[in-house]
Design a protein around this motif. Structure first.
Motif, PDB file in Angstrom:
ATOM      1  N   ALA A   1       0.837  -1.208   0.000  1.00  0.00           N
ATOM      2  CA  ALA A   1       0.000   0.000   0.000  1.00  0.00           C
ATOM      3  C   ALA A   1       0.873   1.261   0.000  1.00  0.00           C
ATOM      4  CB  ALA A   1      -0.923  -0.016   1.219  1.00  0.00           C
ATOM      5  N   ILE A   2       1.970   1.223   0.786  1.00  0.00           N
ATOM      6  CA  ILE A   2       2.874   2.387   0.844  1.00  0.00           C
ATOM      7  C   ILE A   2       3.543   2.594  -0.522  1.00  0.00           C
ATOM      8  CG2 ILE A   2       5.025   3.280   1.869  1.00  0.00           C
ATOM      9  CD1 ILE A   2       4.148   1.768   4.475  1.00  0.00           C
ATOM     10  N   ILE A   3       4.018   1.484  -1.124  1.00  0.00           N
ATOM     11  CA  ILE A   3       4.689   1.583  -2.436  1.00  0.00           C
ATOM     12  C   ILE A   3       3.708   2.120  -3.487  1.00  0.00           C
ATOM     13  CG2 ILE A   3       5.725   0.233  -4.333  1.00  0.00           C
ATOM     14  CD1 ILE A   3       6.860  -1.657  -2.125  1.00  0.00           C
ATOM     15  N   ASP A   4       2.474   1.604  -3.470  1.00  0.00           N
ATOM     16  CA  ASP A   4       1.460   2.081  -4.426  1.00  0.00           C
ATOM     17  C   ASP A   4       1.184   3.571  -4.233  1.00  0.00           C
ATOM     18  OD1 ASP A   4       1.175  -0.354  -5.654  1.00  0.00           O
ATOM     19  OD2 ASP A   4      -0.574  -0.963  -4.473  1.00  0.00           O
ATOM     20  N   ALA A   5       1.083   3.981  -2.952  1.00  0.00           N
ATOM     21  CA  ALA A   5       0.792   5.392  -2.660  1.00  0.00           C
ATOM     22  C   ALA A   5       1.932   6.286  -3.150  1.00  0.00           C
ATOM     23  CB  ALA A   5       0.573   5.575  -1.156  1.00  0.00           C
ATOM     24  N   VAL A   6       3.175   5.826  -2.948  1.00  0.00           N
ATOM     25  CA  VAL A   6       4.341   6.608  -3.388  1.00  0.00           C
ATOM     26  C   VAL A   6       4.387   6.677  -4.919  1.00  0.00           C
ATOM     27  CG1 VAL A   6       6.879   6.642  -3.470  1.00  0.00           C
ATOM     28  CG2 VAL A   6       5.699   6.144  -1.316  1.00  0.00           C
TER      29      VAL A   6
END
Lengths: 147, 136
Positions: free
Chosen positions: B95-100
């Motif tokens: 989720a963090i990678i997608d958000a970034v």
């Protein structure tokens, strides 16, 4: 909760983080080189890493040791797992790729256990577990529909 | 994937973890090379390597260490906690990678991910209780 449990729980979380990073970097490689070349390079680097560890541990002798060919199917199926992950991650993102893969994996495992496939001990799908499958399927559906 | 995990576990039990991983990657490579030659000919040889691409090459090695790590922790804290914690680590980092990467947080993916996590926790504890009634 003892220190060993906390330490190993931290390692398990790290494992999950590593899987997400692995899927991401494999996806980057596939975007740069194409899915097919990336597939070869990923396996080649995995093989080199495993060989390096075997050399370091001086246990290069008798690697296969008469292992039945059917047990090599894991590596064969792994090719398709990596290929599909690479195809998906650049289109639907990391969290959706991993989330949907997990739901598929759990449903396939449950079906394999229910039918006793691949030499598994038969374990019937039960009423107690049904809500779990429904919740996970709903989660997968929401991910797909609401993205 | 489920079948691959099962086969890898059997292979690891037969030949040991490191040799099992070696056989696994070797078998995969034997299939990956002809597949790449058959379907990916157009993309072979048309690539200019850049130093920044080195990180993208680490996926294969990370995969190897994930297998080693899983086999180290599973006997110590049990498959139930390993499954839950691995998924929390995966989906949280994903989720963090997608958000970034996208600069946006998807509500659908977040709710969907949370539901899958709740379902997974429910399932592993239902499995643990072991007092199931068959529906068949």
């Amino acid at each position: 909760m003892n220190k060993t449990f906390i330490k190993n729980s931290g390692l398990a979380l790290s494992g999950g983080i590593m899987i997400a990073l692995m899927v991401t970097v494999n996806g980057v490689l596939a975007a740069r080189l194409g899915n097919w070349v990336a597939l070869v390079i990923i396996h080649l680097i995995g093989l080199i890493t495993a060989a390096a560890v075997l050399i370091f541990k001086k246990s290069l002798k008798d690697i296969t040791g008469g292992v039945p060919v059917k047990y090599m199917m894991g590596g064969i199926l792994g090719v398709f797992t990596i290929l599909l992950n690479n195809m998906c991650v650049n289109n639907i993102g990391v969290s959706m790729t991993l989330g949907l893969a997990l739901v598929g994996q759990i449903i396939a495992s449950a079906a394999a256990e229910h039918l006793g496939l691949l030499g598994m001990v038969k374990k019937k799908i039960t009423l107690r577990k049904a809500p779990a499958y429904l919740i996970m399927t709903a989660g997968a559906a929401i991910m797909i529909i609401w993205s | 994937m489920a079948a691959a995990i099962l086969m890898n576990a059997r292979l690891g039990a037969l030949r040991g973890l490191n040799k099992g991983a070696f056989i696994n990657y070797a078998a995969g490579l034997v299939l990956a090379i002809p597949i790449a030659l058959a379907f990916g000919r157009g993309s072979i040889g048309s690539y200019a390597f850049e130093p920044g691409d080195l990180i993208a090459l680490t996926g294969g090695a990370i995969g190897y260490f994930v297998v080693i790590l899983n086999n180290h922790i599973t006997p110590r804290i049990g498959i139930i906690f390993v499954t839950i914690l691995l998924f929390i680590g995966q989906i949280g980092t994903g989720a963090i990678i997608d958000a970034v990467r996208t600069g946006d947080v998807s509500i659908g993916r977040t709710i969907g991910g949370l539901l899958i996590m709740i379902g997974l926790i429910y399932l592993v504890f239902a499995e643990k209780s072991g007092s199931d009634r068959d529906i068949t």
